[in-house]
Design an enzyme around this catalytic site. Structure first.
Site, PDB file in Angstrom:
ATOM      1  N   LYS A 120      15.244  59.813  43.811  1.00 39.57           N
ATOM      2  CA  LYS A 120      14.710  59.470  42.490  1.00 39.57           C
ATOM      3  C   LYS A 120      13.253  59.932  42.355  1.00 39.57           C
ATOM      4  O   LYS A 120      12.560  59.524  41.450  1.00 39.57           O
ATOM      5  CB  LYS A 120      14.755  57.948  42.279  1.00 39.57           C
ATOM      6  CG  LYS A 120      16.133  57.377  42.073  1.00 39.57           C
ATOM      7  CD  LYS A 120      16.014  55.882  41.788  1.00 39.57           C
ATOM      8  CE  LYS A 120      17.319  55.268  41.357  1.00 39.57           C
ATOM      9  NZ  LYS A 120      17.181  53.838  41.077  1.00 39.57           N
TER      10      LYS A 120
ATOM     11  N   LYS B 153      10.867  59.018  44.172  1.00 41.73           N
ATOM     12  CA  LYS B 153      10.057  57.812  44.324  1.00 41.73           C
ATOM     13  C   LYS B 153       9.905  57.501  45.795  1.00 41.73           C
ATOM     14  O   LYS B 153      10.555  58.106  46.648  1.00 41.73           O
ATOM     15  CB  LYS B 153      10.733  56.618  43.640  1.00 41.73           C
ATOM     16  CG  LYS B 153      10.819  56.736  42.134  1.00 41.73           C
ATOM     17  CD  LYS B 153      11.455  55.523  41.534  1.00 41.73           C
ATOM     18  CE  LYS B 153      11.596  55.682  40.031  1.00 41.73           C
ATOM     19  NZ  LYS B 153      12.309  54.572  39.436  1.00 41.73           N
TER      20      LYS B 153
END
Length: 143
Positions: free
Chosen positions: A49, A51
């Site tokens: 993601k 992240k």
């Protein structure tokens, strides 16, 4: 005691910055199955993601293990839900309804229907998310 709709259910998540939305999803999943297995995403996979988890994997795993709705916790090492089914033999997958209609989950629906697994889309808790919490923390840190 009322018999539940499914014997074994499965859901996954990062569970970073654990919040009420996570708890709601786990409760709603457990309400429908006798035994709930939760896959907690390993740190290396969180990067899909783009992240980075704030809470390390081992701590996120321990937090989820302590939730009363959860019967078993396993590491989620990839996004292949069919591979998870071969290993865990669940009859339902629980996922937030924000995934309904996406190409990924449309494909999972086809694959799981062939082996008799139901996908249950659970209501997304409005007003809270790890992304929202992360942005709030960033804003607070800039002050």
């Amino acid at each position: 005691m009322t018999k539940k709709k499914y014997q074994v259910g499965y859901t996954t998540g990062v569970y970073d910055l654990f919040h009420i939305g996570h708890l709601n999803l786990l409760k709603k999943a457990k309400d429908q199955c006798e035994y709930l297995i939760v896959g907690v995403t390993i740190d290396e996979l969180v990067s899909y993601k783009n992240k980075e988890a704030i809470i390390p994997f081992e701590e996120r795993l321990e937090i989820v293990k302590q939730i009363s709705y959860v019967d078993a916790v396993v590491p989620q090492v990839n996004m292949n839900k069919m591979e998870a089914w071969y290993q865990l033999d669940f009859d339902a997958v629980f996922v937030g309804d924000d995934w309904k209609g996406t190409s990924t989950w449309n494909q999972f629906e086809k694959e799981f229907s062939e082996v008799g697994v139901t996908i249950e889309y659970l209501p997304y808790t409005k007003g809270t998310s790890s992304t929202h919490l992360r942005k709030t923390l960033e804003t607070l840190n800039r002050r």
